[in-house]
Design an enzyme around this catalytic site. Sequence first.
Site, mmCIF file in Angstrom:
data_model
loop_
_atom_site.group_PDB
_atom_site.id
_atom_site.type_symbol
_atom_site.label_atom_id
_atom_site.label_comp_id
_atom_site.label_asym_id
_atom_site.label_seq_id
_atom_site.Cartn_x
_atom_site.Cartn_y
_atom_site.Cartn_z
ATOM 1 N N LYS A 202 0.652 -0.999 -0.062
ATOM 2 C CA LYS A 202 0.108 -0.096 0.070
ATOM 3 C C LYS A 202 0.796 1.311 0.182
ATOM 4 O O LYS A 202 1.836 1.227 0.806
ATOM 5 C CB LYS A 202 -0.847 -0.115 1.130
ATOM 6 C CG LYS A 202 -1.701 1.304 1.428
ATOM 7 C CD LYS A 202 -2.528 1.157 2.850
ATOM 8 C CE LYS A 202 -2.942 2.519 3.295
ATOM 9 N NZ LYS A 202 -3.953 2.363 4.349
HETATM 10 C C1 R5P Z 1 -2.193 3.770 7.482
HETATM 11 O O1 R5P Z 1 -1.786 3.094 6.624
HETATM 12 C C2 R5P Z 1 -3.029 3.551 8.576
HETATM 13 O O2 R5P Z 1 -3.176 2.104 8.652
HETATM 14 C C3 R5P Z 1 -4.284 4.482 8.547
HETATM 15 O O3 R5P Z 1 -4.809 4.217 9.859
HETATM 16 C C4 R5P Z 1 -5.189 4.003 7.545
HETATM 17 O O4 R5P Z 1 -5.285 2.800 6.908
HETATM 18 C C5 R5P Z 1 -5.244 5.147 6.706
HETATM 19 O O5 R5P Z 1 -6.370 5.537 5.864
HETATM 20 P P1 R5P Z 1 -6.526 6.786 5.008
HETATM 21 O O6 R5P Z 1 -5.472 7.672 4.968
HETATM 22 O O7 R5P Z 1 -7.341 6.468 3.903
HETATM 23 O O8 R5P Z 1 -7.626 7.466 5.887
#
Ligand code: R5P
Length: 291
Positions: A202
């Site tokens: 990711k």
């Molecule tokens: C980042 O990778 C963390 O795991 C976060 O808690 C989350 O997945 C981030 O998601 P977003 O940036 O789309 O809110």
Amino acid sequence: MPEADSTDTKQFHEEVPQRREAFFLKGSTAYDWGMQHRLARIFRPEDGRTVMLAIDHGYFQGPTSGLERIDLDVVPLIPHADALMVTRGVLRSVVPPAMQQGIVVRASGGPSILKELSNEEIAIDIDDAARLGAAGMAVQVFIGGEFETQSVHNMTRLVDAGLRSGIPVLGVTAVGRELVRDARYLGLATRIIAELGAQVVKTYFCDEGFERVVAGCPVPIIMAGGKKLPELEALTMARRAIDAGAAGVDMGRNIFQSDAPIAMIQAVSAVVHDGASSADALDLYETLRAG
Ligand code: R5P
């Protein structure tokens, strides 16, 4: 005693070689059956893409805006996602176990937002990930961060454990405030994560050269959402990431902090799975929101 089975009428189709279809996901052909099966619960086999809904933010920042009541505000979004990125605490307490989407369980943690975030350790035992039926385990990797080696080591230990149990690892490029999110950095981080064994990576989108980041990573890349943007900007970012070769998105705040989260996740899904332009996806969002 059942009747004897006649041998003359059996059809073995001796002239037809046994079918063995290549697994649909980039770089994943050599994995064991259980790992491929779990990956097929994260990514749709028909297009090799995923809309993963990230709701794991509480593991380091507590009750994040939009996630105060996951039972009320987030559970209704789950039917529109392909996979859910979540902590085991929230999973056990409020997520309905009848859900069919793949679970990617948060597998690293330790420091809160008040401390140095790269100082994470492994936060789940592989037995518990298996007990939860996890389709994947998510771990932050802080390339260039203060505890870079420790975070890489967290990931490689999870990869080893995951290979023993058939559970893939999602390596997350965790970018500290001081690091620039350009193609050079993201290409470095994603490649290291994949080289050291993560089955999925990711990473954040970058305006220039994201297609080179994707091409240089031997396993699927899914785009991170990041901070809340206006809906059209978030949909445009997703469109561009998919067009550059990303195998989907893992979005949190851009969905659950939207004015209409159910409409937004469907608009994101239209971009990822249906080839919708960002303008068409925004129309869908507005229509669903109004309805
Ligand atoms: C980042 O990778 C963390 O795991 C976060 O808690 C989350 O997945 C981030 O998601 P977003 O940036 O789309 O809110």
